[in-house]
Design an enzyme around this catalytic site. Structure first.
Site, mmCIF file in Angstrom:
data_model
loop_
_atom_site.group_PDB
_atom_site.id
_atom_site.type_symbol
_atom_site.label_atom_id
_atom_site.label_comp_id
_atom_site.label_asym_id
_atom_site.label_seq_id
_atom_site.Cartn_x
_atom_site.Cartn_y
_atom_site.Cartn_z
ATOM 1 C CG HIS A 64 -1.825 -1.199 1.272
ATOM 2 N ND1 HIS A 64 -3.057 -1.196 0.668
ATOM 3 C CD2 HIS A 64 -1.677 -2.439 1.801
ATOM 4 C CE1 HIS A 64 -3.643 -2.381 0.838
ATOM 5 N NE2 HIS A 64 -2.822 -3.164 1.520
ATOM 6 C CG ASP A 307 -1.292 -6.411 3.726
ATOM 7 O OD1 ASP A 307 -1.537 -5.359 3.085
ATOM 8 O OD2 ASP A 307 -2.117 -6.929 4.516
ATOM 9 C CG HIS A 311 -2.049 2.698 9.263
ATOM 10 N ND1 HIS A 311 -3.091 3.263 8.569
ATOM 11 C CD2 HIS A 311 -2.156 1.368 9.078
ATOM 12 C CE1 HIS A 311 -3.810 2.314 7.995
ATOM 13 N NE2 HIS A 311 -3.265 1.144 8.270
HETATM 14 ZN ZN LIG Z 1 -6.087 -7.199 2.472
#
Ligand SMILES: [Zn+2]
Length: 429
Positions: A64, A307, A311
Protein backbone atom coordinates in the site's frame (compact mmCIF):
# COMPACT_ATOMS: atom_id res chain seq x y z
CA UNK A 1 30.46 4.40 -24.16
CA UNK A 2 28.25 1.79 -22.62
CA UNK A 3 27.56 1.57 -18.91
CA UNK A 4 28.87 -1.63 -17.44
CA UNK A 5 28.65 -3.29 -14.02
CA UNK A 6 30.06 -6.69 -13.12
CA UNK A 7 28.89 -8.41 -9.93
CA UNK A 8 31.82 -10.61 -8.92
CA UNK A 9 31.96 -13.94 -7.09
CA UNK A 10 28.42 -14.11 -5.73
CA UNK A 11 26.41 -17.29 -5.34
CA UNK A 12 24.00 -16.78 -8.23
CA UNK A 13 20.62 -18.35 -7.47
CA UNK A 14 18.06 -18.08 -10.27
CA UNK A 15 15.22 -20.63 -10.11
CA UNK A 16 14.02 -19.55 -13.58
CA UNK A 17 17.20 -21.08 -15.04
CA UNK A 18 17.78 -23.77 -12.37
CA UNK A 19 20.99 -21.93 -11.57
CA UNK A 20 22.89 -22.12 -8.28
CA UNK A 21 26.64 -21.56 -8.60
CA UNK A 22 29.36 -19.06 -7.78
CA UNK A 23 29.56 -16.89 -10.91
CA UNK A 24 29.95 -13.34 -12.16
CA UNK A 25 27.05 -11.35 -13.55
CA UNK A 26 27.68 -8.75 -16.26
CA UNK A 27 25.22 -5.90 -16.77
CA UNK A 28 25.40 -3.52 -19.71
CA UNK A 29 23.18 -0.52 -20.41
CA UNK A 30 20.57 -1.66 -17.94
CA UNK A 31 20.29 -5.20 -19.27
CA UNK A 32 21.69 -8.53 -18.14
CA UNK A 33 24.38 -9.56 -20.59
CA UNK A 34 26.21 -12.60 -19.33
CA UNK A 35 26.51 -14.93 -16.36
CA UNK A 36 29.79 -16.82 -16.34
CA UNK A 37 32.92 -17.46 -14.27
CA UNK A 38 35.72 -14.86 -14.27
CA UNK A 39 34.15 -12.13 -16.39
CA UNK A 40 36.64 -9.40 -17.27
CA UNK A 41 35.51 -6.28 -15.42
CA UNK A 42 37.95 -3.74 -16.81
CA UNK A 43 36.45 -0.50 -18.04
CA UNK A 44 33.38 -0.67 -15.82
CA UNK A 45 32.17 -0.79 -12.22
CA UNK A 46 32.41 -3.90 -10.07
CA UNK A 47 30.46 -5.12 -7.06
CA UNK A 48 32.21 -7.68 -4.90
CA UNK A 49 29.51 -10.15 -3.87
CA UNK A 50 31.84 -12.70 -2.28
CA UNK A 51 29.89 -14.66 0.33
CA UNK A 52 26.58 -13.16 -0.81
CA UNK A 53 23.61 -14.43 -2.81
CA UNK A 54 22.89 -12.79 -6.16
CA UNK A 55 19.28 -13.30 -7.24
CA UNK A 56 16.74 -11.90 -9.70
CA UNK A 57 15.19 -8.70 -8.37
CA UNK A 58 12.66 -9.46 -5.65
CA UNK A 59 8.99 -8.65 -6.30
CA UNK A 60 6.49 -7.67 -3.60
CA UNK A 61 3.06 -8.20 -5.11
CA UNK A 62 1.14 -6.59 -2.25
CA UNK A 63 1.96 -3.13 -0.90
CA UNK A 64 0.00 0.00 0.00
CA UNK A 65 1.69 3.20 -1.15
CA UNK A 66 -1.04 5.62 0.10
CA UNK A 67 -0.64 7.99 -2.86
CA UNK A 68 -2.84 9.65 -3.98
CA UNK A 69 -4.72 10.81 -0.92
CA UNK A 70 -2.76 9.76 2.17
CA UNK A 71 0.69 11.14 1.41
CA UNK A 72 1.28 11.82 5.11
CA UNK A 73 1.47 8.03 5.62
CA UNK A 74 3.50 7.09 2.53
CA UNK A 75 4.19 8.31 -0.98
CA UNK A 76 5.12 6.44 -4.10
CA UNK A 77 8.64 7.79 -3.62
CA UNK A 78 9.04 6.95 0.09
CA UNK A 79 7.44 3.54 -0.36
CA UNK A 80 9.76 2.79 -3.25
CA UNK A 81 12.75 3.73 -1.08
CA UNK A 82 11.56 1.40 1.68
CA UNK A 83 11.18 -1.32 -0.96
CA UNK A 84 14.73 -0.80 -2.20
CA UNK A 85 16.00 -0.90 1.39
CA UNK A 86 14.27 -4.25 1.78
CA UNK A 87 15.79 -5.71 -1.39
CA UNK A 88 12.72 -5.30 -3.62
CA UNK A 89 13.12 -4.11 -7.21
CA UNK A 90 9.41 -4.31 -8.09
CA UNK A 91 6.29 -3.63 -6.04
CA UNK A 92 2.58 -3.83 -6.83
CA UNK A 93 0.38 -1.22 -5.18
CA UNK A 94 -3.15 -1.89 -4.01
CA UNK A 95 -5.93 0.46 -5.13
CA UNK A 96 -7.26 1.66 -1.76
CA UNK A 97 -6.00 5.21 -2.21
CA UNK A 98 -8.09 8.41 -2.23
CA UNK A 99 -9.45 8.41 -4.88
CA UNK A 100 -9.51 4.65 -5.24
CA UNK A 101 -7.67 3.34 -8.31
CA UNK A 102 -10.87 2.36 -10.07
CA UNK A 103 -10.38 4.31 -13.32
CA UNK A 104 -7.64 4.75 -15.94
CA UNK A 105 -7.16 8.34 -14.76
CA UNK A 106 -5.97 7.20 -11.35
CA UNK A 107 -3.97 4.33 -12.84
CA UNK A 108 -2.16 6.76 -15.15
CA UNK A 109 -1.56 9.17 -12.28
CA UNK A 110 0.16 6.39 -10.31
CA UNK A 111 2.29 5.16 -13.22
CA UNK A 112 3.31 8.72 -14.07
CA UNK A 113 4.23 9.56 -10.45
CA UNK A 114 6.14 6.27 -10.24
CA UNK A 115 8.02 6.99 -13.47
CA UNK A 116 9.20 10.30 -12.06
CA UNK A 117 9.72 9.56 -8.37
CA UNK A 118 10.02 5.84 -7.66
CA UNK A 119 13.42 4.17 -7.47
CA UNK A 120 11.96 0.69 -8.06
CA UNK A 121 9.40 -0.60 -10.58
CA UNK A 122 5.82 0.11 -9.49
CA UNK A 123 2.87 -1.87 -10.91
CA UNK A 124 -0.62 -0.67 -10.02
CA UNK A 125 -3.43 -3.04 -9.15
CA UNK A 126 -6.88 -1.76 -10.08
CA UNK A 127 -10.06 -1.99 -8.05
CA UNK A 128 -12.63 -4.68 -8.79
CA UNK A 129 -15.57 -2.41 -7.98
CA UNK A 130 -16.17 1.34 -8.15
CA UNK A 131 -14.68 2.98 -5.07
CA UNK A 132 -14.12 -0.62 -3.85
CA UNK A 133 -17.67 -0.32 -2.55
CA UNK A 134 -18.63 -3.79 -3.78
CA UNK A 135 -21.62 -2.60 -5.80
CA UNK A 136 -20.71 -2.14 -9.47
CA UNK A 137 -17.67 -3.11 -11.46
CA UNK A 138 -14.83 -0.60 -11.88
CA UNK A 139 -13.46 0.38 -15.34
CA UNK A 140 -11.43 -2.82 -15.52
CA UNK A 141 -10.72 -2.95 -19.25
CA UNK A 142 -9.57 0.66 -19.56
CA UNK A 143 -7.48 0.36 -16.39
CA UNK A 144 -5.85 -2.68 -17.93
CA UNK A 145 -4.90 -0.59 -20.94
CA UNK A 146 -3.50 2.05 -18.56
CA UNK A 147 -1.23 -0.51 -16.92
CA UNK A 148 -2.86 -2.47 -14.08
CA UNK A 149 -1.53 -5.99 -13.60
CA UNK A 150 -4.40 -7.42 -11.51
CA UNK A 151 -7.68 -6.44 -9.90
CA UNK A 152 -8.47 -6.40 -6.19
CA UNK A 153 -10.60 -4.50 -3.69
CA UNK A 154 -7.93 -5.25 -1.08
CA UNK A 155 -8.68 -3.86 2.32
CA UNK A 156 -12.19 -5.04 1.62
CA UNK A 157 -13.65 -8.22 0.17
CA UNK A 158 -16.23 -8.36 -2.59
CA UNK A 159 -19.17 -9.78 -0.68
CA UNK A 160 -21.50 -10.17 -3.68
CA UNK A 161 -20.73 -13.51 -5.35
CA UNK A 162 -22.47 -12.57 -8.60
CA UNK A 163 -20.23 -9.53 -8.90
CA UNK A 164 -17.13 -11.66 -8.24
CA UNK A 165 -18.24 -13.98 -11.02
CA UNK A 166 -18.60 -11.05 -13.46
CA UNK A 167 -15.24 -9.62 -12.37
CA UNK A 168 -13.59 -13.01 -12.88
CA UNK A 169 -15.03 -13.16 -16.40
CA UNK A 170 -13.53 -9.73 -17.14
CA UNK A 171 -10.21 -10.67 -15.57
CA UNK A 172 -10.10 -13.86 -17.60
CA UNK A 173 -10.75 -12.05 -20.88
CA UNK A 174 -7.93 -9.62 -20.01
CA UNK A 175 -5.65 -12.43 -18.79
CA UNK A 176 -5.08 -10.89 -15.36
CA UNK A 177 -5.71 -12.45 -11.94
CA UNK A 178 -8.38 -11.43 -9.48
CA UNK A 179 -6.85 -10.99 -6.03
CA UNK A 180 -9.27 -11.37 -3.14
CA UNK A 181 -9.01 -10.03 0.39
CA UNK A 182 -10.86 -13.00 1.88
CA UNK A 183 -13.02 -11.85 4.74
CA UNK A 184 -16.71 -12.47 5.21
CA UNK A 185 -17.66 -9.13 6.75
CA UNK A 186 -20.67 -10.51 8.58
CA UNK A 187 -18.50 -13.09 10.32
CA UNK A 188 -15.66 -10.68 11.12
CA UNK A 189 -17.81 -7.70 12.12
CA UNK A 190 -16.46 -5.86 15.14
CA UNK A 191 -13.43 -8.11 15.48
CA UNK A 192 -9.98 -6.80 16.36
CA UNK A 193 -7.93 -10.01 16.58
CA UNK A 194 -8.12 -13.76 15.97
CA UNK A 195 -11.03 -15.40 17.75
CA UNK A 196 -9.71 -17.90 20.24
CA UNK A 197 -8.31 -18.35 23.71
CA UNK A 198 -6.16 -15.22 23.38
CA UNK A 199 -9.05 -12.95 22.38
CA UNK A 200 -11.03 -14.20 25.34
CA UNK A 201 -8.05 -13.62 27.64
CA UNK A 202 -7.56 -10.06 26.36
CA UNK A 203 -11.28 -9.30 26.27
CA UNK A 204 -11.22 -8.30 22.60
CA UNK A 205 -13.71 -9.18 19.88
CA UNK A 206 -12.53 -12.03 17.69
CA UNK A 207 -12.37 -12.60 13.95
CA UNK A 208 -12.97 -16.29 13.35
CA UNK A 209 -10.91 -18.27 10.88
CA UNK A 210 -14.17 -19.10 9.14
CA UNK A 211 -14.44 -15.48 8.02
CA UNK A 212 -11.49 -16.20 5.70
CA UNK A 213 -12.33 -19.82 4.95
CA UNK A 214 -15.86 -19.36 3.64
CA UNK A 215 -14.71 -16.74 1.15
CA UNK A 216 -11.75 -18.80 -0.08
CA UNK A 217 -14.17 -21.71 -0.61
CA UNK A 218 -16.69 -19.54 -2.46
CA UNK A 219 -14.05 -18.01 -4.68
CA UNK A 220 -12.44 -21.33 -5.59
CA UNK A 221 -15.84 -22.55 -6.77
CA UNK A 222 -16.27 -19.37 -8.79
CA UNK A 223 -12.77 -19.75 -10.24
CA UNK A 224 -13.75 -23.24 -11.35
CA UNK A 225 -16.96 -21.89 -12.86
CA UNK A 226 -15.27 -19.07 -14.78
CA UNK A 227 -11.82 -20.52 -15.47
CA UNK A 228 -10.30 -17.27 -14.18
CA UNK A 229 -6.94 -16.88 -12.48
CA UNK A 230 -7.67 -16.40 -8.81
CA UNK A 231 -5.23 -15.35 -6.09
CA UNK A 232 -5.73 -15.34 -2.32
CA UNK A 233 -4.10 -12.32 -0.66
CA UNK A 234 -2.41 -12.67 2.75
CA UNK A 235 -3.61 -16.21 3.47
CA UNK A 236 -3.67 -16.84 7.22
CA UNK A 237 -5.80 -19.86 8.05
CA UNK A 238 -4.95 -23.54 7.98
CA UNK A 239 -8.20 -24.49 6.27
CA UNK A 240 -7.63 -21.91 3.56
CA UNK A 241 -4.18 -23.37 2.82
CA UNK A 242 -5.75 -26.84 2.50
CA UNK A 243 -8.39 -25.47 0.12
CA UNK A 244 -5.82 -23.75 -2.11
CA UNK A 245 -3.82 -27.00 -2.24
CA UNK A 246 -7.03 -28.84 -3.17
CA UNK A 247 -7.80 -26.32 -5.93
CA UNK A 248 -4.29 -26.74 -7.32
CA UNK A 249 -4.71 -30.52 -7.28
CA UNK A 250 -7.81 -30.05 -9.43
CA UNK A 251 -5.77 -28.10 -11.95
CA UNK A 252 -7.39 -24.72 -11.22
CA UNK A 253 -5.42 -21.49 -11.74
CA UNK A 254 -5.54 -20.74 -8.01
CA UNK A 255 -2.56 -19.18 -6.21
CA UNK A 256 -1.87 -17.64 -2.81
CA UNK A 257 0.57 -15.39 -1.00
CA UNK A 258 1.45 -15.20 2.69
CA UNK A 259 2.92 -12.30 4.63
CA UNK A 260 5.98 -12.72 6.86
CA UNK A 261 3.99 -11.69 9.93
CA UNK A 262 1.53 -14.51 9.39
CA UNK A 263 4.26 -17.14 9.52
CA UNK A 264 6.49 -15.38 12.05
CA UNK A 265 3.95 -14.40 14.72
CA UNK A 266 0.94 -16.02 16.38
CA UNK A 267 -1.85 -14.39 18.38
CA UNK A 268 -0.11 -15.36 21.62
CA UNK A 269 2.95 -13.31 20.57
CA UNK A 270 0.91 -10.11 20.65
CA UNK A 271 1.94 -7.44 23.12
CA UNK A 272 -1.33 -6.72 24.88
CA UNK A 273 -3.21 -3.84 23.23
CA UNK A 274 -0.16 -2.86 21.09
CA UNK A 275 -1.61 -1.75 17.75
CA UNK A 276 1.56 -2.87 15.95
CA UNK A 277 0.10 -6.35 16.27
CA UNK A 278 -3.26 -5.39 14.78
CA UNK A 279 -3.71 -6.45 11.19
CA UNK A 280 -6.19 -8.06 8.81
CA UNK A 281 -6.31 -10.95 8.64
CA UNK A 282 -5.29 -11.11 12.30
CA UNK A 283 -2.34 -13.04 13.70
CA UNK A 284 -3.74 -16.54 14.02
CA UNK A 285 -3.25 -19.52 16.32
CA UNK A 286 0.08 -21.40 16.33
CA UNK A 287 -1.34 -24.27 14.27
CA UNK A 288 -2.28 -21.78 11.53
CA UNK A 289 1.17 -20.22 11.67
CA UNK A 290 2.70 -23.68 11.16
CA UNK A 291 0.32 -24.38 8.28
CA UNK A 292 1.38 -21.16 6.54
CA UNK A 293 5.07 -22.03 6.89
CA UNK A 294 4.46 -25.58 5.68
CA UNK A 295 2.31 -24.30 2.81
CA UNK A 296 5.15 -22.08 1.64
CA UNK A 297 7.56 -25.01 1.91
CA UNK A 298 5.31 -27.36 -0.07
CA UNK A 299 4.34 -24.79 -2.69
CA UNK A 300 0.64 -24.80 -1.74
CA UNK A 301 1.28 -21.11 -1.05
CA UNK A 302 3.17 -19.67 -3.99
CA UNK A 303 4.70 -16.40 -2.86
CA UNK A 304 5.67 -14.17 0.04
CA UNK A 305 4.17 -10.65 -0.05
CA UNK A 306 4.42 -8.04 2.67
CA UNK A 307 1.04 -6.25 2.72
CA UNK A 308 3.17 -3.19 3.65
CA UNK A 309 0.48 -0.96 5.19
CA UNK A 310 1.84 2.35 6.49
CA UNK A 311 -0.07 4.28 9.14
CA UNK A 312 1.43 7.32 10.85
CA UNK A 313 1.99 7.35 14.60
CA UNK A 314 -1.06 9.33 15.59
CA UNK A 315 -3.37 6.85 13.84
CA UNK A 316 -1.75 3.86 15.49
CA UNK A 317 -1.44 5.56 18.92
CA UNK A 318 -5.08 5.21 19.83
CA UNK A 319 -7.02 2.67 21.82
CA UNK A 320 -6.56 -0.76 20.26
CA UNK A 321 -10.16 -0.98 19.07
CA UNK A 322 -9.92 2.36 17.23
CA UNK A 323 -6.59 1.77 15.49
CA UNK A 324 -6.46 0.99 11.80
CA UNK A 325 -5.28 -2.47 10.71
CA UNK A 326 -1.87 -3.14 9.18
CA UNK A 327 1.89 -2.87 9.58
CA UNK A 328 4.81 -1.89 7.37
CA UNK A 329 6.88 -4.80 6.13
CA UNK A 330 9.16 -4.13 3.18
CA UNK A 331 12.43 -4.03 5.12
CA UNK A 332 11.77 -7.06 7.32
CA UNK A 333 10.49 -9.52 4.70
CA UNK A 334 13.81 -11.09 3.69
CA UNK A 335 15.17 -11.47 7.25
CA UNK A 336 11.89 -12.84 8.64
CA UNK A 337 11.62 -15.36 5.83
CA UNK A 338 15.23 -16.40 6.36
CA UNK A 339 14.56 -16.73 10.09
CA UNK A 340 11.37 -18.73 9.90
CA UNK A 341 11.80 -20.78 6.71
CA UNK A 342 15.39 -20.90 5.49
CA UNK A 343 17.53 -21.09 8.63
CA UNK A 344 15.46 -23.94 10.17
CA UNK A 345 15.83 -25.86 6.89
CA UNK A 346 12.17 -25.75 5.84
CA UNK A 347 12.97 -24.33 2.38
CA UNK A 348 16.00 -24.52 0.11
CA UNK A 349 17.71 -21.38 -1.10
CA UNK A 350 16.20 -21.95 -4.54
CA UNK A 351 12.69 -22.15 -3.10
CA UNK A 352 13.38 -19.10 -0.94
CA UNK A 353 14.35 -17.07 -4.01
CA UNK A 354 11.46 -18.39 -6.11
CA UNK A 355 8.87 -17.23 -3.53
CA UNK A 356 10.09 -13.67 -4.14
CA UNK A 357 10.84 -13.83 -7.87
CA UNK A 358 9.55 -16.28 -10.46
CA UNK A 359 6.39 -17.09 -8.48
CA UNK A 360 5.00 -13.54 -8.15
CA UNK A 361 6.22 -12.76 -11.70
CA UNK A 362 4.29 -15.78 -12.98
CA UNK A 363 1.11 -14.95 -11.06
CA UNK A 364 1.07 -11.41 -12.49
CA UNK A 365 2.61 -12.23 -15.91
CA UNK A 366 5.41 -9.75 -15.23
CA UNK A 367 8.46 -9.75 -17.44
CA UNK A 368 10.59 -9.99 -14.28
CA UNK A 369 11.98 -12.47 -11.79
CA UNK A 370 14.79 -13.83 -13.94
CA UNK A 371 18.47 -13.20 -14.63
CA UNK A 372 18.24 -14.46 -18.21
CA UNK A 373 20.46 -12.50 -20.61
CA UNK A 374 18.47 -9.74 -22.30
CA UNK A 375 16.17 -9.16 -19.34
CA UNK A 376 16.18 -5.84 -17.46
CA UNK A 377 19.03 -5.92 -14.94
CA UNK A 378 16.95 -6.05 -11.76
CA UNK A 379 19.06 -7.82 -9.16
CA UNK A 380 18.74 -8.42 -5.43
CA UNK A 381 21.91 -9.14 -3.49
CA UNK A 382 21.47 -10.50 0.02
CA UNK A 383 23.47 -12.17 2.76
CA UNK A 384 22.38 -15.23 4.73
CA UNK A 385 24.23 -14.90 7.99
CA UNK A 386 25.48 -11.54 9.28
CA UNK A 387 23.67 -10.47 12.45
CA UNK A 388 21.96 -7.09 12.64
CA UNK A 389 19.19 -5.33 14.51
CA UNK A 390 16.23 -3.70 12.77
CA UNK A 391 15.85 -0.02 13.63
CA UNK A 392 12.58 1.30 12.21
CA UNK A 393 13.67 4.87 12.94
CA UNK A 394 16.13 4.57 10.05
CA UNK A 395 13.42 3.46 7.64
CA UNK A 396 12.81 5.49 4.47
CA UNK A 397 9.11 4.77 4.96
CA UNK A 398 7.07 7.66 6.33
CA UNK A 399 5.48 5.34 8.88
CA UNK A 400 6.84 3.41 11.84
CA UNK A 401 4.12 0.85 12.55
CA UNK A 402 5.93 -2.46 12.98
CA UNK A 403 6.15 -5.06 15.73
CA UNK A 404 9.71 -5.90 14.62
CA UNK A 405 11.57 -2.77 15.79
CA UNK A 406 14.66 -3.90 17.72
CA UNK A 407 14.44 -7.51 16.51
CA UNK A 408 17.75 -9.24 15.93
CA UNK A 409 18.09 -10.88 12.55
CA UNK A 410 20.54 -13.11 10.75
CA UNK A 411 20.97 -12.05 7.12
CA UNK A 412 19.14 -9.58 4.92
CA UNK A 413 19.31 -7.40 1.82
CA UNK A 414 22.71 -5.98 0.87
CA UNK A 415 22.09 -4.20 -2.43
CA UNK A 416 19.20 -3.50 -4.78
CA UNK A 417 19.86 -3.00 -8.48
CA UNK A 418 17.14 -1.71 -10.80
CA UNK A 419 17.78 -1.62 -14.56
CA UNK A 420 21.50 -1.86 -13.89
CA UNK A 421 21.64 0.96 -11.33
CA UNK A 422 22.46 0.37 -7.67
CA UNK A 423 19.48 2.18 -6.07
CA UNK A 424 20.22 1.08 -2.50
CA UNK A 425 23.19 -0.45 -0.76
CA UNK A 426 23.83 -1.42 2.83
CA UNK A 427 27.02 0.27 3.90
CA UNK A 428 28.11 -1.85 6.88
CA UNK A 429 28.46 -5.34 5.33
ZN1 LIG B 1 -6.09 -7.20 2.47
Amino acid sequence: MSERLVIKNGRVVDPSQQMDAVLDVAIEDGLLRLIAPNIDATGGDTFDATGMVVAPGFIDMHVHLREPGFEYAETIESGSRAAAAGGFTSICCMPNTQPVNDSPTVTSYITERARRHAIVNVYPIGAITKNSAGEELAQITSMRHAGIVAISDDGRPVMNARLVRRAMEFAKSLNIPLIEHCEDLDLSAGGDMHEGVESVRLGLHGIPRASEDVMVARDILLAELTGARYHVAHISSRNAVDMVAFAKSRGLAVTAEATPHHFALADRDMQPYDSNYKMKPPLRAPRDVDAIARGLASGAIDAVATDHAPHPGDEKMQEFERCPFGIIGLETAIPLTLERLFHPGMVSLTRFVSMFTEKPAGILSLDKGTLKPGAAADVTIFALNPPWTYDVNKSPSKSRNTPFHGREFKGGAVATIVAGKIVWRRDDW
